[in-house]
Design a protein around this motif. Structure first.
Motif, PDB file in Angstrom:
ATOM      1  N   GLU A   1       0.826  -1.207   0.000  1.00 17.54           N
ATOM      2  CA  GLU A   1       0.000   0.000   0.000  1.00 17.54           C
ATOM      3  C   GLU A   1       0.859   1.256   0.000  1.00 17.54           C
ATOM      4  OE1 GLU A   1      -2.400  -0.568   3.419  1.00 17.54           O
ATOM      5  OE2 GLU A   1      -3.840  -1.892   2.416  1.00 17.54           O
ATOM      6  N   GLU A   2       1.914   1.252   0.826  1.00 21.94           N
ATOM      7  CA  GLU A   2       2.808   2.411   0.877  1.00 21.94           C
ATOM      8  C   GLU A   2       3.508   2.616  -0.465  1.00 21.94           C
ATOM      9  OE1 GLU A   2       5.432   1.644   4.085  1.00 21.94           O
ATOM     10  OE2 GLU A   2       3.999   2.223   5.646  1.00 21.94           O
ATOM     11  N   ALA A   3       3.898   1.490  -1.102  1.00 25.07           N
ATOM     12  CA  ALA A   3       4.593   1.598  -2.385  1.00 25.07           C
ATOM     13  C   ALA A   3       3.696   2.207  -3.450  1.00 25.07           C
ATOM     14  CB  ALA A   3       5.078   0.217  -2.833  1.00 25.07           C
ATOM     15  N   GLN A   4       2.431   1.794  -3.465  1.00 28.91           N
ATOM     16  CA  GLN A   4       1.517   2.329  -4.464  1.00 28.91           C
ATOM     17  C   GLN A   4       1.271   3.817  -4.239  1.00 28.91           C
ATOM     18  OE1 GLN A   4       0.399   0.767  -7.108  1.00 28.91           O
ATOM     19  NE2 GLN A   4      -0.646   2.595  -7.830  1.00 28.91           N
ATOM     20  N   VAL A   5       1.171   4.232  -2.995  1.00 27.52           N
ATOM     21  CA  VAL A   5       0.996   5.649  -2.679  1.00 27.52           C
ATOM     22  C   VAL A   5       2.226   6.432  -3.120  1.00 27.52           C
ATOM     23  CG1 VAL A   5       0.780   7.335  -0.830  1.00 27.52           C
ATOM     24  CG2 VAL A   5      -0.622   5.267  -0.791  1.00 27.52           C
ATOM     25  N   ASN A   6       3.411   5.884  -2.813  1.00 27.36           N
ATOM     26  CA  ASN A   6       4.646   6.562  -3.188  1.00 27.36           C
ATOM     27  C   ASN A   6       4.775   6.702  -4.703  1.00 27.36           C
ATOM     28  OD1 ASN A   6       5.464   6.859  -0.537  1.00 27.36           O
ATOM     29  ND2 ASN A   6       6.641   4.954  -0.513  1.00 27.36           N
ATOM     30  N   ALA A   7       4.301   5.686  -5.426  1.00 29.78           N
ATOM     31  CA  ALA A   7       4.408   5.721  -6.885  1.00 29.78           C
ATOM     32  C   ALA A   7       3.582   6.846  -7.477  1.00 29.78           C
ATOM     33  CB  ALA A   7       3.963   4.382  -7.468  1.00 29.78           C
ATOM     34  N   ALA A   8       2.530   7.247  -6.786  1.00 29.92           N
ATOM     35  CA  ALA A   8       1.643   8.290  -7.307  1.00 29.92           C
ATOM     36  C   ALA A   8       1.960   9.675  -6.751  1.00 29.92           C
ATOM     37  CB  ALA A   8       0.194   7.940  -6.985  1.00 29.92           C
ATOM     38  N   LYS A   9       2.938   9.767  -5.866  1.00 29.41           N
ATOM     39  CA  LYS A   9       3.273  11.072  -5.295  1.00 29.41           C
ATOM     40  C   LYS A   9       3.771  12.029  -6.369  1.00 29.41           C
ATOM     41  CE  LYS A   9       4.341   9.961  -0.491  1.00 29.41           C
ATOM     42  NZ  LYS A   9       5.403   9.890   0.537  1.00 29.41           N
ATOM     43  N   LEU A  10       3.626  13.307  -6.116  1.00 31.50           N
ATOM     44  CA  LEU A  10       4.074  14.307  -7.065  1.00 31.50           C
ATOM     45  C   LEU A  10       5.577  14.215  -7.266  1.00 31.50           C
ATOM     46  CD1 LEU A  10       1.977  17.434  -6.069  1.00 31.50           C
ATOM     47  CD2 LEU A  10       1.428  15.613  -7.660  1.00 31.50           C
ATOM     48  N   ARG A  11       5.984  14.289  -8.518  1.00 32.84           N
ATOM     49  CA  ARG A  11       7.401  14.254  -8.838  1.00 32.84           C
ATOM     50  C   ARG A  11       7.723  15.471  -9.693  1.00 32.84           C
ATOM     51  NH1 ARG A  11       8.845   7.897  -9.979  1.00 32.84           N
ATOM     52  NH2 ARG A  11       7.701   7.056  -8.227  1.00 32.84           N
ATOM     53  N   THR A  12       8.994  15.777  -9.792  1.00 31.08           N
ATOM     54  CA  THR A  12       9.404  16.936 -10.574  1.00 31.08           C
ATOM     55  C   THR A  12      10.523  16.537 -11.530  1.00 31.08           C
ATOM     56  OG1 THR A  12      11.030  17.616  -8.920  1.00 31.08           O
ATOM     57  CG2 THR A  12       8.821  18.551  -8.737  1.00 31.08           C
ATOM     58  N   ALA A  13      10.613  17.268 -12.616  1.00 37.72           N
ATOM     59  CA  ALA A  13      11.739  17.200 -13.532  1.00 37.72           C
ATOM     60  C   ALA A  13      12.065  18.640 -13.863  1.00 37.72           C
ATOM     61  CB  ALA A  13      11.370  16.407 -14.786  1.00 37.72           C
ATOM     62  N   ASP A  14      13.266  18.903 -14.289  1.00 35.61           N
ATOM     63  CA  ASP A  14      13.689  20.278 -14.506  1.00 35.61           C
ATOM     64  C   ASP A  14      12.729  20.977 -15.465  1.00 35.61           C
ATOM     65  OD1 ASP A  14      15.169  22.566 -14.370  1.00 35.61           O
ATOM     66  OD2 ASP A  14      16.655  21.930 -15.846  1.00 35.61           O
ATOM     67  N   GLY A  15      12.047  22.016 -14.962  1.00 37.92           N
ATOM     68  CA  GLY A  15      11.106  22.761 -15.780  1.00 37.92           C
ATOM     69  C   GLY A  15       9.713  22.179 -15.809  1.00 37.92           C
ATOM     70  N   TRP A  16       9.462  21.069 -15.081  1.00 41.58           N
ATOM     71  CA  TRP A  16       8.164  20.410 -15.081  1.00 41.58           C
ATOM     72  C   TRP A  16       7.815  19.935 -13.677  1.00 41.58           C
ATOM     73  CZ3 TRP A  16       5.298  19.779 -19.606  1.00 41.58           C
ATOM     74  CH2 TRP A  16       5.982  20.057 -20.807  1.00 41.58           C
ATOM     75  N   LYS A  17       6.519  19.720 -13.444  1.00 41.46           N
ATOM     76  CA  LYS A  17       6.082  19.057 -12.223  1.00 41.46           C
ATOM     77  C   LYS A  17       4.911  18.138 -12.543  1.00 41.46           C
ATOM     78  CE  LYS A  17       2.675  22.431 -10.531  1.00 41.46           C
ATOM     79  NZ  LYS A  17       2.253  23.268  -9.374  1.00 41.46           N
ATOM     80  N   GLN A  18       4.853  17.025 -11.823  1.00 40.92           N
ATOM     81  CA  GLN A  18       3.738  16.110 -11.999  1.00 40.92           C
ATOM     82  C   GLN A  18       2.553  16.635 -11.205  1.00 40.92           C
ATOM     83  OE1 GLN A  18       4.464  11.831 -11.345  1.00 40.92           O
ATOM     84  NE2 GLN A  18       2.526  11.809 -10.231  1.00 40.92           N
ATOM     85  N   VAL A  19       1.415  16.798 -11.880  1.00 42.17           N
ATOM     86  CA  VAL A  19       0.243  17.354 -11.208  1.00 42.17           C
ATOM     87  C   VAL A  19      -0.836  16.302 -10.966  1.00 42.17           C
ATOM     88  CG1 VAL A  19       0.620  19.678 -12.083  1.00 42.17           C
ATOM     89  CG2 VAL A  19      -0.758  18.076 -13.418  1.00 42.17           C
ATOM     90  N   GLY A  20      -0.648  15.094 -11.470  1.00 42.77           N
ATOM     91  CA  GLY A  20      -1.654  14.065 -11.245  1.00 42.77           C
ATOM     92  C   GLY A  20      -1.171  12.699 -11.649  1.00 42.77           C
ATOM     93  N   ALA A  21      -1.774  11.659 -11.051  1.00 43.65           N
ATOM     94  CA  ALA A  21      -1.486  10.265 -11.400  1.00 43.65           C
ATOM     95  C   ALA A  21      -2.769   9.470 -11.200  1.00 43.65           C
ATOM     96  CB  ALA A  21      -0.356   9.710 -10.545  1.00 43.65           C
ATOM     97  N   LEU A  22      -3.300   8.918 -12.265  1.00 44.97           N
ATOM     98  CA  LEU A  22      -4.559   8.193 -12.194  1.00 44.97           C
ATOM     99  C   LEU A  22      -4.335   6.713 -12.492  1.00 44.97           C
ATOM    100  CD1 LEU A  22      -5.178  11.112 -13.950  1.00 44.97           C
ATOM    101  CD2 LEU A  22      -7.445  10.380 -13.256  1.00 44.97           C
ATOM    102  N   GLU A  23      -4.915   5.841 -11.652  1.00 47.99           N
ATOM    103  CA  GLU A  23      -4.837   4.418 -11.927  1.00 47.99           C
ATOM    104  C   GLU A  23      -5.612   4.135 -13.209  1.00 47.99           C
ATOM    105  OE1 GLU A  23      -6.145   2.170  -8.597  1.00 47.99           O
ATOM    106  OE2 GLU A  23      -4.406   2.681  -7.368  1.00 47.99           O
ATOM    107  N   SER A  24      -4.976   3.397 -14.115  1.00 50.05           N
ATOM    108  CA  SER A  24      -5.592   3.178 -15.416  1.00 50.05           C
ATOM    109  C   SER A  24      -5.132   1.849 -15.985  1.00 50.05           C
ATOM    110  CB  SER A  24      -5.226   4.308 -16.381  1.00 50.05           C
ATOM    111  OG  SER A  24      -5.768   4.087 -17.652  1.00 50.05           O
ATOM    112  N   PHE A  25      -6.064   0.940 -16.195  1.00 48.58           N
ATOM    113  CA  PHE A  25      -5.765  -0.380 -16.729  1.00 48.58           C
ATOM    114  C   PHE A  25      -5.129  -0.251 -18.103  1.00 48.58           C
ATOM    115  CE2 PHE A  25      -7.392  -4.397 -18.796  1.00 48.58           C
ATOM    116  CZ  PHE A  25      -6.596  -5.256 -18.073  1.00 48.58           C
ATOM    117  N   SER A  26      -3.980  -0.901 -18.333  1.00 45.52           N
ATOM    118  CA  SER A  26      -3.294  -0.780 -19.618  1.00 45.52           C
ATOM    119  C   SER A  26      -2.723  -2.111 -20.076  1.00 45.52           C
ATOM    120  CB  SER A  26      -2.170   0.262 -19.520  1.00 45.52           C
ATOM    121  OG  SER A  26      -1.201  -0.157 -18.572  1.00 45.52           O
TER     122      SER A  26
END
Length: 444
Positions: free
Chosen positions: A41-66
């Motif tokens: 459970e902690e790993a899945q939460v961590n995977a969806a946490k906001l991340r950044t890259a130079d000049g960008w930021k992650q604003v969302g992460a949605l579970e999606s079957f692929s």
């Protein structure tokens, strides 16, 4: 005891990296042993946490079957193979991302926050790989193809205005909006025992879906493109151009190997860009690609120019055009040709190469997605990385923990990507228990 100790260490590393193993592990840990469920459970939460890259930021992460499944036949004493069922997504405009998959209804997501604004419809069914989401120019209507009877969705209300006519052994393999209220579909019909293809138009609006005109298309037709009042149909060995209103054919190439690169609307008509390939003594590795440009003013096509791409000629049978990706810039000025270990960028006006970007893994086949005329996203399944490059300076600007370039908003300020795995060490990756579609926003 040692096995549980190794498991504890492994799970701790995985959780720290935002990774989770199968949900089939024990739900409750015995005394003195790690709580595997909690780690997952902690790993899945961590995977969806906001991340950044130079000049960008992650604003969302949605579970999606692929789950792409596989095309392999059933084996004795083995469960049947899964049908391909990937998720699909596209930007309706600069502010909204539309997402569909096999476990959730269609979702409309706010680009700046990743918040789900609305959801409607049913999850995607199994059976088709290579799905694409086609959205009208004003962002109101949407259709997903290929499908036997695709529904047309109104993205403003979340209602279906109807579905295209269903017939036995008939499939709509591609679609394109001719205008905000008119759709063209490429239909494949094998009901007679012989495959035939046609282009069909439909009027959309308050009266639902109204059948318009239908004309025959090349038997090998596979995709549609629209520019202004023209509709181009690519058949792999030919190109047809129709007047979008009358469906009268105004231009067709001869029977050779062709690939449409773009069709661009202009005041006096349109310009068509295509690649023609002729072989030399029937040898695949001696094929010579030639890029052509045609002007189509008032329904009369005139060839403007052509030029060979010397860089695409290679005697290595494992390094030719059939193992390459071709991507045009939004302004149709630059062509990106992606082959093993590198991407070459050519100026379409004269065929001159303006840049070559070399990817670390020589066996990787990078995918290219233009953010703007000079900025691109490059990715490779072997690298499990997504990189932003300035193609003028050949400078790497940012690195993202993603697997796929995905979709870009019209203004280039947002992009969406699939995240199926995350790194756990050098050249080592672990799949997430639930794949994500992540949403990124440019910060500078």
């Amino acid at each position: 005891m040692r096995s549980w100790r190794r498991m504890a260490i492994m799970m701790a590393v995985v959780a720290a990296c935002g990774v989770a193993f199968s949900q089939s592990m024990p739900a409750t840990a015995p005394p003195g042993r790690p709580d595997v469920k909690k780690l997952i459970e902690e790993a899945q939460v961590n995977a969806a946490k906001l991340r950044t890259a130079d000049g960008w930021k992650q604003v969302g992460a949605l579970e999606s079957f692929s789950d792409h499944g596989g095309p392999y036949p059933a084996m004795p004493n083995k469960p049947p193979p899964r049908s391909p069922n990937p998720n699909v997504f596209a930007f309706a405009d600069n502010d909204r991302l539309v997402l569909a998959d096999g476990k959730n209804p269609i979702r409309i997501v706010e680009a700046k926050s990743g918040k789900v604004l609305s959801s409607f419809g049913e999850p995607l069914g199994n059976g088709y790989s290579g799905r694409q989401m086609v959205i009208s120019r004003n962002g109101q209507y949407m259709v997903i193809v290929p499908a036997i009877a695709p529904k047309i969705w109104d993205l403003q209300t979340g209602n279906s205005i109807g579905e295209l006519p269903k017939a036995e052994k008939k499939t709509y393999i591609d679609a394109a909006f001719l205008s905000d209220g008119k759709l063209a579909a490429l239909c494949e019909d094998v009901s007679t025992g012989r495959m035939r293809k046609s282009v069909v138009t439909f009027a959309l609006g308050g009266n639902g879906i109204v059948l318009g005109k239908e004309v025959g298309a090349d038997q090998n037709a596979r995709s549609l493109m629209v520019a202004g009042s023209y509709l181009a149909v690519s058949a792999g060995r030919s190109v047809q151009v129709f007047d979008a209103d009358s469906l009268q054919q105004v231009f067709a190439t001869d029977k050779c190997q062709y690939m449409i690169l773009f069709i661009h609307a202009e005041k006096a008509g349109a310009t068509l860009g295509a690649m023609q390939v002729t072989d030399s003594e029937g040898k695949w590795n001696n094929m010579t690609p030639v890029l052509l440009r045609y002007a189509i003013p008032d329904g009369k096509a005139t060839k403007l120019d052509e030029f060979e791409f010397e860089e695409l000629q290679n005697n290595d049978p494992n390094d030719h055009r059939f193992q390459a990706f071709y991507t045009m810039s939004p302004d149709h000025a630059t062509l990106a040709v992606s082959r093993h270990g590198r991407v070459d960028f050519y100026r379409f006006t004269d065929g001159l190469r303006v840049q070559r970007i070399v990817i670390g893994n020589r066996y990787a086949l990078p995918q290219v997605c233009f953010l703007s005329a000079n900025h691109v996203l490059l990715t490779s399944s072997r690298e499990h990385q997504l990189m932003e490059f300035d193609i003028v300076k050949n400078e790497k600007l940012a690195v993202f923990p993603e697997d796929n370039a995905g979709a870009v908003s019209p203004d280039g300020k947002h992009f969406a990507s699939r995240r199926d795995s995350v790194p756990v060490g050098e050249n080592q990756f672990v799949n997430l228990p639930v794949p994500l579609v992540t949403l990124w926003e440019r910060t500078k």
